[in-house]
Motif scaffolding. Structure first.
Motif, short mmCIF file in Angstrom:
data_model
loop_
_atom_site.label_atom_id
_atom_site.label_comp_id
_atom_site.label_asym_id
_atom_site.label_seq_id
_atom_site.Cartn_x
_atom_site.Cartn_y
_atom_site.Cartn_z
N VAL A 96 27.94 -9.34 -15.69
CA VAL A 96 26.67 -9.04 -14.71
C VAL A 96 25.93 -8.92 -16.04
O VAL A 96 25.64 -8.03 -16.93
N PRO A 97 24.83 -10.24 -16.47
CA PRO A 97 24.96 -11.04 -15.68
C PRO A 97 26.48 -11.86 -15.71
O PRO A 97 27.01 -12.24 -17.33
N GLN A 98 26.81 -13.31 -14.96
CA GLN A 98 27.54 -13.29 -15.08
C GLN A 98 27.60 -14.90 -15.56
O GLN A 98 26.34 -15.24 -16.40
N ALA A 99 28.39 -15.37 -16.57
CA ALA A 99 28.41 -16.75 -17.58
C ALA A 99 28.19 -17.80 -17.13
O ALA A 99 28.81 -18.91 -17.57
N THR A 100 27.01 -18.07 -17.05
CA THR A 100 26.46 -19.38 -15.42
C THR A 100 26.00 -20.10 -16.12
O THR A 100 25.46 -21.58 -16.52
N THR A 101 25.42 -19.91 -18.01
CA THR A 101 24.50 -20.44 -18.81
C THR A 101 24.77 -20.43 -20.19
O THR A 101 25.68 -19.60 -20.43
N GLN A 102 24.33 -21.41 -20.71
CA GLN A 102 25.13 -21.20 -22.20
C GLN A 102 24.56 -20.21 -22.91
O GLN A 102 25.28 -19.46 -23.45
N ALA A 103 23.20 -19.60 -22.83
CA ALA A 103 22.72 -18.18 -23.10
C ALA A 103 22.77 -17.25 -23.45
O ALA A 103 23.76 -16.11 -24.00
N LEU A 104 23.42 -16.74 -22.06
CA LEU A 104 24.37 -15.39 -21.46
C LEU A 104 25.34 -16.08 -22.06
O LEU A 104 26.06 -14.89 -22.59
N LEU A 105 26.60 -16.97 -22.15
CA LEU A 105 28.31 -16.94 -23.03
C LEU A 105 27.25 -16.60 -23.95
O LEU A 105 28.55 -15.82 -24.55
N GLN A 106 26.59 -16.56 -24.86
CA GLN A 106 26.32 -17.04 -26.31
C GLN A 106 26.02 -15.52 -26.04
O GLN A 106 26.83 -14.87 -27.52
N ASP A 110 28.08 -13.24 -28.66
CA ASP A 110 27.73 -11.89 -29.84
C ASP A 110 28.22 -10.42 -29.19
O ASP A 110 28.03 -9.82 -30.79
N ILE A 111 28.98 -10.37 -28.40
CA ILE A 111 28.74 -8.87 -28.43
C ILE A 111 30.11 -8.58 -29.06
O ILE A 111 30.41 -7.67 -29.66
N ALA A 112 30.96 -9.31 -28.51
CA ALA A 112 32.22 -9.32 -29.15
C ALA A 112 31.99 -9.96 -30.91
O ALA A 112 33.31 -8.57 -31.42
N ALA A 118 39.67 -7.33 -31.59
CA ALA A 118 40.37 -8.47 -32.03
C ALA A 118 40.14 -9.60 -31.42
O ALA A 118 39.16 -9.83 -31.48
N ASN A 119 40.57 -11.46 -31.89
CA ASN A 119 39.66 -12.26 -31.90
C ASN A 119 39.80 -13.06 -30.26
O ASN A 119 40.50 -12.11 -29.54
N TYR A 120 38.62 -13.58 -30.13
CA TYR A 120 37.54 -14.15 -29.22
C TYR A 120 37.76 -14.84 -28.28
O TYR A 120 37.36 -15.70 -29.59
N SER A 121 37.84 -15.66 -26.54
CA SER A 121 36.69 -16.56 -26.71
C SER A 121 36.10 -16.33 -25.68
O SER A 121 37.31 -15.29 -25.27
N PHE A 122 35.49 -17.34 -24.58
CA PHE A 122 34.90 -16.70 -23.61
C PHE A 122 35.54 -18.29 -22.07
O PHE A 122 34.67 -19.10 -23.54
N MET A 123 34.73 -18.30 -21.35
CA MET A 123 35.35 -18.81 -20.92
C MET A 123 33.40 -19.28 -20.14
O MET A 123 33.11 -18.34 -19.85
N PHE A 124 32.87 -20.44 -19.99
CA PHE A 124 31.94 -20.92 -18.92
C PHE A 124 31.89 -20.83 -17.87
O PHE A 124 33.52 -21.88 -17.36
N GLY A 125 31.23 -20.40 -17.00
CA GLY A 125 31.76 -20.27 -15.20
C GLY A 125 30.75 -21.44 -14.39
O GLY A 125 29.88 -21.36 -14.69
N ASP A 138 30.17 -25.98 -25.76
CA ASP A 138 31.12 -27.17 -26.44
C ASP A 138 33.03 -26.69 -26.84
O ASP A 138 33.10 -25.09 -26.97
N PRO A 139 33.30 -27.90 -27.12
CA PRO A 139 34.83 -27.29 -26.70
C PRO A 139 35.32 -27.45 -27.74
O PRO A 139 37.26 -26.62 -27.90
N HIS A 140 34.82 -27.25 -28.57
CA HIS A 140 35.25 -26.68 -30.31
C HIS A 140 35.31 -25.06 -30.31
O HIS A 140 35.80 -24.35 -31.24
N LYS A 141 33.72 -24.67 -29.31
CA LYS A 141 33.78 -23.05 -29.44
C LYS A 141 33.71 -22.01 -28.46
O LYS A 141 34.35 -20.83 -28.07
N VAL A 142 34.43 -23.18 -27.09
CA VAL A 142 34.39 -22.01 -25.73
C VAL A 142 35.83 -22.34 -25.35
O VAL A 142 36.03 -23.42 -25.24
#
Length: 447
Positions: A96-106, A110-112, A118-125, A138-142
């Protein structure tokens, strides 16, 4: 340069177990084998009697940040993950909010960067109306695109078939899906409420979120992937019936449609509802002993490619409510590897196959750069395990912010003694390097 030598350890890697040494230089594995000439100023860890494996890559977790941090946060849950031998995680977009925009995903990245052990990545919703934004990923970062084809939160249920086909046809990214048919579930829930009101017995959960609901949705997703050529990964299979949708006659690298099973679906079955109640309420539901048997068979014959946790904590207060109000999900990252090591003690799963499903295959499937293997030049994400150190899980030893575990009272025969993340000893017999932070995962994919 910082150097660490792990000596006299049994190395589980790439389908074999060998006795040898591992030299770490800064973040990377410098040498694997028999190492006699030890550089000066090298920290030495004697691993005699222990096994070492690549760090686990958990491809499905819910760490609840931002917005749901009364349940968990990236700092607390990644710390628990590292104690459980998980050195990399991929987190889901339904925060909350959901990671459904590139800004919210970023924002989540930034929090991580500041909080994750641990190492981390996230999925775009994906949603019914954010295709333009989705295609900027970005397929290289997400890690992937996540679609809820059932059991969604907020507006993340993607139920418009035209939109689904457009997403499947438009992106080259891996698409990860939660498959349960909402219409079937709603009908089953309405019938149960007619009989019991809101206080539905827990053993109705797999009848409400039924085999049919799972199969209808997963079979549609697979058919759509076959039609469009999309790269599809089906999360948390829970039924034997679904396993027929997947193949094992080609190498994982060549598969365009893959599947995951979670620790709780391999450990529990519907006979546990009487004892555990809502504390093993997950979506998809834990089902029958025959389903569990079928999932194990599919895992061992390579129709299922990955073991994950679907770590999804809620507070004790939330989980203690009646059936219709108790949320689904539970904490697992601290004990998921221990549970699967227990299967090796019982002869169900070999150590080599465990490493394949929890380390190698997630790296292959998501095309993660330089992780998932013990190889020269790869990041030194490593876990040392003592297979002869029994422990009983108690509330006092839990690291989850929610403060409970479905494994409380369970005795495991193994102990995770050391966890290295990018060459740093982050966990050592219960003690943490609280200053170390993981890295953002990168992916070796075409643009």
């Amino acid at each position: 340069m910082n150097r660490t030598l792990i000596k006299n350890v049994k190395i589980i890697n790439e389908g074999e177990i060998i006795t040898g040494d591992i030299l770490i230089e800064d973040q990377l594995i410098a040498e694997v084998g028999t190492i006699d000439n030890v550089p000066t100023n090298t920290q030495i860890i004697d691993g005699l009697g222990k096994y070492v494996m690549p760090g686990v890559i958990d491809d499905q977790v819910h760490f609840r940040e931002p917005g749901l941090t009364h349940k968990a946060n990236i700092g607390t849950e990644s710390k628990a993950a590292v104690a459980g031998g998980i050195t990399s995680f991929i987190e889901m977009p339904n925060t909350v909010p959901q990671a459904t925009t590139q800004a919210l995903l970023q924002d989540k990245f930034d929090i991580a960067a500041n909080a994750s052990y641990a190492n981390y990545s996230f999925m775009f919703g994906g949603t019914n109306d954010n295709l333009e934004e989705l295609l900027k990923t970005d397929p290289h970062k997400v890690a992937a695109i996540k679609l809820f084809l059932g059991s969604s939160t907020g507006n993340m249920l993607v139920d418009d078939e035209k939109v689904l086909e457009k997403i499947f046809s438009s992106t080259k990214m891996l698409i990860a899906v939660h498959c349960e048919d909402e219409t079937t579930i709603r009908d089953n829930l309405a019938s149960a409420k007619t009989m019991y009101g809101d206080n539905i017995p827990m053993d109705f959960h797999p009848k409400i979120r039924s085999e049919e609901a799972c199969y209808i949705s997963s079979s549609k997703a697979v058919a759509l992937a076959q039609k469009t050529g999309a790269r599809l990964h089906v999360f948390h299979l829970s039924t034997a019936r679904e396993t027929v949708l997947f193949r094992n006659d080609i190498p994982l690298e060549e598969k365009k449609i893959t599947a995951e099973v979670c620790v709780h679906h391999l450990w529990f079955d519907d006979s546990f509802y009487k004892e555990k109640g809502t504390f093993i309420k997950w979506n998809p539901a834990i089902k029958t002993k025959e389903d569990k048997k079928g999932l194990w068979k599919a895992l061992l014959t390579d129709k299922i490619d990955v073991i994950a946790t679907d770590h999804a904590p809620h507070t004790l207060e939330e989980k203690s409510q009646i059936y219709t109000k108790a949320p689904s999900g539970g904490p697992l990252v601290q004990h998921g590897l221990l549970a699967m090591l227990e299967a090796t003690h019982h002869g169900i799963l070999s150590l080599e196959k465990l490493v394949e499903k929890m380390c190698h295959n997630p790296a292959i499937l998501f095309q993660i750069e330089k992780r998932g293997y013990i190889r020269k030049g790869y990041y030194a994400d490593l876990v040392l395990v003592d297979l002869e150190s029994p422990q009983t899980i108690t509330k006092e030893g839990l690291l989850y912010k929610c403060g409970w575990s479905p494994f409380e009272g369970t005795t495991f025969n193994s102990e995770i003694t050391h966890t290295f993340v990018n060459g740093k000893l982050v966990y050592n017999h219960g003690k943490f390097d609280d200053d170390n932070r993981g890295m953002q995962l990168t992916f070796t994919r075409p643009s």
